[in-house]
Design an enzyme around this catalytic site. Sequence first.
Site, PDB file in Angstrom:
ATOM      1  N   GLU A 113      76.310  50.545  33.701  1.00  0.00           N
ATOM      2  CA  GLU A 113      76.779  49.768  33.342  1.00  0.00           C
ATOM      3  C   GLU A 113      77.065  48.555  33.040  1.00  0.00           C
ATOM      4  O   GLU A 113      75.358  47.955  32.652  1.00  0.00           O
ATOM      5  CB  GLU A 113      77.750  49.588  35.057  1.00  0.00           C
ATOM      6  CG  GLU A 113      76.948  48.498  35.930  1.00  0.00           C
ATOM      7  CD  GLU A 113      77.889  48.067  36.651  1.00  0.00           C
ATOM      8  OE1 GLU A 113      78.728  47.086  36.480  1.00  0.00           O
ATOM      9  OE2 GLU A 113      77.426  48.133  38.112  1.00  0.00           O
ATOM     10  N   LYS A 142      77.395  44.897  49.772  1.00  0.00           N
ATOM     11  CA  LYS A 142      76.778  43.651  49.904  1.00  0.00           C
ATOM     12  C   LYS A 142      78.225  43.350  51.148  1.00  0.00           C
ATOM     13  O   LYS A 142      79.154  43.903  50.598  1.00  0.00           O
ATOM     14  CB  LYS A 142      76.629  42.746  48.630  1.00  0.00           C
ATOM     15  CG  LYS A 142      77.871  42.188  47.975  1.00  0.00           C
ATOM     16  CD  LYS A 142      77.272  41.772  46.863  1.00  0.00           C
ATOM     17  CE  LYS A 142      76.794  41.735  45.899  1.00  0.00           C
ATOM     18  NZ  LYS A 142      77.162  43.033  45.326  1.00  0.00           N
TER      19      LYS A 142
HETATM   20  N1  PSU Z   1      78.909  44.554  42.397  1.00  0.00           N
HETATM   21  C1  PSU Z   1      77.728  43.633  42.063  1.00  0.00           C
HETATM   22  N2  PSU Z   1      77.542  43.387  40.763  1.00  0.00           N
HETATM   23  C2  PSU Z   1      77.843  44.073  39.524  1.00  0.00           C
HETATM   24  C3  PSU Z   1      79.684  44.192  40.614  1.00  0.00           C
HETATM   25  C4  PSU Z   1      79.716  45.005  41.900  1.00  0.00           C
HETATM   26  O1  PSU Z   1      76.710  43.302  43.222  1.00  0.00           O
HETATM   27  O2  PSU Z   1      78.470  43.816  38.829  1.00  0.00           O
HETATM   28  C5  PSU Z   1      80.473  45.077  39.432  1.00  0.00           C
HETATM   29  C6  PSU Z   1      80.769  46.338  39.127  1.00  0.00           C
HETATM   30  O3  PSU Z   1      80.676  46.307  37.851  1.00  0.00           O
HETATM   31  C7  PSU Z   1      81.806  46.917  40.200  1.00  0.00           C
HETATM   32  C8  PSU Z   1      82.621  45.857  39.375  1.00  0.00           C
HETATM   33  O4  PSU Z   1      82.028  47.952  39.594  1.00  0.00           O
HETATM   34  O5  PSU Z   1      82.042  44.655  40.069  1.00  0.00           O
HETATM   35  C9  PSU Z   1      83.619  45.814  41.046  1.00  0.00           C
HETATM   36  O6  PSU Z   1      84.659  44.882  41.226  1.00  0.00           O
HETATM   37  P1  PSU Z   1      86.341  45.317  41.283  1.00  0.00           P
HETATM   38  O7  PSU Z   1      85.927  44.380  42.620  1.00  0.00           O
HETATM   39  O8  PSU Z   1      86.954  44.268  40.725  1.00  0.00           O
HETATM   40  O9  PSU Z   1      86.611  46.748  41.661  1.00  0.00           O
END
Ligand code: PSU
Length: 302
Positions: free
Chosen positions: A26, A161
């Site tokens: 990603e 986490k």
């Molecule tokens: N958790 C991490 N690092 C990240 C993300 C989540 O430790 O970079 C990113 C990923 O791209 C995940 C997104 O899909 O955050 C989720 O965001 P939201 O909670 O706004 O859906």
Amino acid sequence: MQTLIPDLSKEVREALEAGRPVVALESTIISHGMPYPQNVETARKVEQTIRDEGATPATIAVLGGRMKAGLSDDELEYLGKAGQKVTKASRRDLPVLIARGMDGATTVTTTMMIAHRAGIKIFATGGIGGVHRGAETTMDISADLEELAHTPVMVICAGAKSILDLGLTLEYLETKGVPVLGYGTEELPAFYTRKSGFAVDYRVDTPEDLAAIFRAQRELGIEGGMLVTNPIPEEYSMNPDVINRAIDQAVAEANQQGIHGKAITPFLLARIKDLTGGDSLDSNIQLVLNNARLAARVAKAL
Ligand code: PSU
Ligand code: MN
């Protein structure tokens, strides 16, 4: 009406045509998940790790309104340097970015969508989005969970986490029929640490077994993908008291400052890094590399 398909890099196209293993990656983790220049360095190391294992990396993003699988070095550098200026692109953003010819860093959701359209089945990342703490009032539940319910891609992460409500995240995945597998563990890893106190659905000990479970899901015609949780290697895992204190403080600050929606995860990651004096970033980098290695092995086994 035409159906849009992703632009594949030459390397990714040749690997897919030849039936060689490919691993999707990603780009939100690059633009929004880590600071520059560690984000670009990590993105390159992750790609190299996958190549060293004998698979082909396909980093995914939207550039100029085109879905891309397989980025050039310059494109990685651009996404890392631009950081928060690039749209964090989830499912709802994709039509707008494509219609307007814009750029987007893809989350787990949109990376799964584009990987699936490109014919890539295995995807390695650090962490997924989930049910946030306090979601019973904020309703902040990541689109990543819905995508896992609908799109047939295996996502390999380091668990969730505790910026998330881990119990509610597991309940949501159970409702949606998404298997949560622990690699070499019965316990859901908590990203920076190997333990969370929550059980995974099944322990799996080999890439071959993961590949067999994924294949069975396809043969059953079950919609949706699966989540593989791979614990951070012991030597890079953090002291639970230190990391949990930092997480609690970061969450409290986000609430005080009224930060919500798509901004919250990037805010928390950056605050946790500062509160741990950069230690959380070092752990984050190592767990991503560890996941890339496993993903390459599963892609080969598949
Ligand atoms: N958790 C991490 N690092 C990240 C993300 C989540 O430790 O970079 C990113 C990923 O791209 C995940 C997104 O899909 O955050 C989720 O965001 P939201 O909670 O706004 O859906
Ligand atoms: Mn959200």
